[in-house]
Design an enzyme around this catalytic site. Structure first.
Site, PDB file in Angstrom:
ATOM      1  N   ASP A 186      50.739  38.389  37.775  1.00 23.08           N
ATOM      2  CA  ASP A 186      50.562  39.787  38.043  1.00 23.08           C
ATOM      3  C   ASP A 186      50.483  40.477  36.512  1.00 23.08           C
ATOM      4  OD1 ASP A 186      50.908  42.016  40.863  1.00 23.08           O
ATOM      5  OD2 ASP A 186      49.701  42.503  38.855  1.00 23.08           O
TER       6      ASP A 186
HETATM    7  C1  GLC Z   1      48.402  45.399  39.433  1.00 26.49           C
HETATM    8  C2  GLC Z   1      48.831  44.981  40.658  1.00 26.49           C
HETATM    9  C3  GLC Z   1      47.885  43.878  41.024  1.00 26.49           C
HETATM   10  C4  GLC Z   1      46.545  43.915  40.366  1.00 26.49           C
HETATM   11  C5  GLC Z   1      47.084  43.790  38.798  1.00 26.49           C
HETATM   12  C6  GLC Z   1      45.576  43.978  37.874  1.00 26.49           C
HETATM   13  O1  GLC Z   1      49.836  45.893  38.743  1.00 26.49           O
HETATM   14  O2  GLC Z   1      49.984  44.679  41.077  1.00 26.49           O
HETATM   15  O3  GLC Z   1      47.593  43.944  42.455  1.00 26.49           O
HETATM   16  O4  GLC Z   1      45.540  43.117  40.681  1.00 26.49           O
HETATM   17  O5  GLC Z   1      47.823  44.745  38.560  1.00 26.49           O
HETATM   18  O6  GLC Z   1      45.071  45.231  37.813  1.00 26.49           O
END
Ligand code: GLC
Length: 695
Positions: A247
């Site tokens: 993430d």
């Molecule tokens: C965010 C979220 C995740 C998302 C990622 C990319 O912090 O936690 O669900 O896919 O970043 O945007």
């Protein structure tokens, strides 16, 4: 490939067309030229991604194409209902169809992979990300996972009309303590395995291409560095050999988590755990080469990760054609024009009629003036909800607009605040649009109170004080604890954030053009003090009622929620009868047919969803009071009847025994069928399961 080029393949950076995390920076094309970037996210538009792809393909030594990722959580250019709402449709076919359409729009817009479906089973509405989830039930989450992965990926992600799916956030993120986003998680192994893991197992079984670990920890080890969960369980035991992508910044966050001393250490921990791609953490890029040189990480481990990333790019067809999803397969505009009807159908199936006293709804096509008021009445932008990066918010339909289209023969009044008194005084009906705005929902939006602000409360009190029939349309990304609304309004509709066609869909529901069929995918608490609240609780040794004092209860609130899981009213009535089973005695490993007759006893056609629950009243562990094991929706004309059947396979009766072994414990099982998780509304019959006799 040099070590630097290998590490570059493991680095994912944002291009900042959408803001989805801290410390954003515009994409540095020179970093792409230096081979330091393997994939890019938050960039869409075929011309935009093609421009960056040309740099990777034509201006780097090896010319390895990038892949492009984006959060297509509930639609891309056409928005469908937020997942918690769409789950209320209890319709896997619909869930798959909206994912297919979203994939068509996304792949026509230059994007190869979506960071979806989000599969966090959510039981705490203080956590803002409940909006992105399929609700509180693991079995429903499993069906949602299958439908979404199949919809996004189709039969082959090499297709230019498909995108790779990412099951996220693996796992247990929704159990962050006190509902506070990114906080530590306290979960028993049993709950982790019985509730939070199954949707991800279903995503894997459906062939999901990628997995995104959660920011949070399991048993004090952050998932992003958790070799037991990512390595032993996901890769070894479940056999997942796809890409694990972190993430946003999560690898670097192993340092503040306290399991890594610096970025090099964080890179080492994450790569050993099995994370292939570092999303915006700059840990792999800045720390992996040194980690290899210092012998902390073997080059084989780096090669394994690089192979998985290249294999994903190959599977996406990018090694054959790096511009595969950049305008050669139609334009997103042409595809989006075909999505509005589906968006409207999905939206009206996701709205839930919570209360409807004395038939206040549906609104008739003729009659006296209707007042439409409240901060969300004409708030078309808010209908998108969170995770709506690529959509043109101006194209969303507000409820005010939808009602104008649906009731041409009615006098609709849209008073400003100082006109409320005069407008409401002789209104035949007041429609009050209240609730959350889009930015109050989604990531980093935890709340300690789930009430409405003072202005909305005052407006409600004023409208209720007029004594005119009052309908409240509640826009929200989670249940709101507003018992005072349910007590005084004549009808309430849970309108969630229903997407591009929200206004038209809600008009369909309010006018009865669509007989509301949505059923709650989460329990609706009366008060924050009841949270976590969900239907599948284990019995207590002192269940409510065994003693006026010494029983599991509150001294200041009922135990039961405002509305149970599966609650949802219709404008017609349905009656069930004759619950019957294919057998009353089963051998372990055999299947069971469950059937019931359903009749539309009302005066309007409508769709009813029936659910099948099981309970194992005596086992080696205390089993939940109800466990969802099936659902089906049936559309019936007034007076019509239909027999509804389910086949429960042996896995429906399985559970983790006291030794945490997955097994079917012989004995009596209770089978329930009905419209929701309220035992009073369920038909029940028992069955006995015996050990299989070995001859
Ligand atoms: C965010 C979220 C995740 C998302 C990622 C990319 O912090 O936690 O669900 O896919 O970043 O945007």
């Amino acid at each position: 490939m040099t070590l630097a080029e290998k590490v570059g393949q493991l680095n994912m950076v944002t291009a900042h067309m959408a803001d989805t995390g801290p410390g954003m920076a515009p994409l540095d094309l020179d970093a792409v030229r230096r081979g330091e970037v393997g994939s890019v996210f938050n960039l869409w538009g075929a011309e935009n991604t093609a421009r960056v792809q040309r740099v990777a393909v034509e201006e780097t030594r090896l010319g390895i194409p990038l892949f492009f990722g984006f959060d297509v959580v509930h639609g891309h250019r056409t928005l469908f209902p937020v997942p918690i709402a769409e789950a209320c449709a209890f319709d896997p076919d619909l869930w798959q169809r909206t994912a297919v359409h979203a994939a068509r729009e996304t792949s026509a817009d230059g994007v190869d992979l979506t960071f979806a479906p989000m599969l966090d089973v959510s039981r705490d509405p203080r956590w803002g990300r409940m909006v992105e989830s399929p609700g509180e039930d693991a079995w429903l989450g499993m069906r949602f996972a299958e439908a979404k992965v199949r919809g996004f990926q189709g039969d082959d992600i090499a297709s230019p009309h498909a995108v790779a799916a990412t099951a996220k956030h693996f796992a247990g993120y929704a159990a962050s303590i006190a509902g506070r986003d990114y906080a530590t998680v306290e979960l028993s192994e049993r709950t982790f395995r019985e509730i939070h893991l199954p949707p991800f197992q279903s995503a894997l079984a459906a062939g999901v291409a990628a997995i995104m670990p959660a920011f949070t920890d399991y048993s004090a080890v952050p998932l992003t560095g958790n070799a037991a969960i990512l390595g032993d369980l996901l890769r070894q035991s479940w056999g997942f050999d796809g890409v694990i992508l972190s993430d946003y910044g999560a690898i670097a966050e192993l340092v503040p988590h306290g399991v890594a001393a610096d970025l090099q250490d964080a890179a080492t921990v994450a790569l050993h755990a099995g994370v292939d791609i570092d999303m915006m953490g700059n840990a792999y890029l800045s720390g992996l080469e040194a980690a290899v040189e210092h012998g902390k990480v073997s080059i084989d481990l780096v090669d394994t990760a690089v192979v998985r990333v290249l294999r994903l790019k190959h599977a996406l067809g990018l090694l054959d054609d790096p511009f595969r999803r950049m305008g050669e397969n139609g334009t997103w505009e042409a595809i989006a024009s075909k999505g509005r009807d589906l968006a409207r159908d999905a939206a009206r199936r996701s709205a839930v009629l919570l209360t409807n006293r004395s038939g206040t709804l549906p609104l008739a096509s003729s009659g006296g003036p209707i007042v439409v008021a409240g901060p969300l009445a004409n708030a078309w932008r808010e209908m998108a909800g969170p995770w709506a990066g690529a959509v043109d918010l101006e194209q969303n339909v507000s409820l005010a607009f939808g009602l104008e289209q649906a009731l041409p023969g009615r006098e609709l009044r849209f008073p400003s605040e100082d006109e409320h008194g005069a407008a409401m005084a002789d209104a035949e009906t007041i429609v009050l649009c209240l609730g959350e705005t889009a930015e109050m929902s989604g990531e980093a939006t935890s709340r300690t109170k789930l009430d409405l602000d003072e202005d909305q409360r005052r407006l409600f009190d004023f409208a209720a004080g007029t004594g005119r029939p009052l309908v409240v349309v509640l826009f929200c990304g989670r249940p709101l604890t507003v018992p005072w609304i349910f007590e005084r309004a004549d009808a309430v509709v849970a309108a969630w954030f229903l997407g591009s066609e929200a206004g038209n869909a809600l008009a369909d529901v309010l006018t009865g053009a669509w007989n509301p069929s949505g059923r709650l995918s989460v329990s609706w608490p009366r008060d924050v003090g009841q949270i976590p609240i969900f239907y599948g609780q284990r019995p207590s040794g002192r269940p409510l009622g065994v003693d006026p004092k010494y029983s599991s209860r509150y001294i200041d609130s009922p135990n039961d929620p405002q509305f149970v899981f599966g609650h949802g009213l219709s404008y017609t009535a349905f009656e069930m009868s004759d619950l019957r089973l294919s057998a009353t005695n089963l051998k372990v490993g055999e299947s069971l047919e469950v059937s019931v007759d359903l009749r539309n006893s009302g005066d309007r056609a409508g769709e009813q969803t029936l659910m099948v629950f099981l309970r194992d009243p005596v086992a080696s562990v205390s089993r939940p009071l109800l466990e969802l094991r099936g659902f089906a929706s049936v559309f019936l004309e007034p007076g019509d009847s239909e027999s509804v059947s389910w086949t429960l396979g042996p896995e429906a009766f399985e559970g983790l025994d006291a030794g945490m072994r997955r097994t079917i414990e012989p004995g009596v099982f209770e089978v329930f069928v009905g419209p929701c998780a309220d035992v009073e509304q369920l038909l029940k019959v028992s069955i006995s399961i015996e050990e299989k006799t070995i001859n």
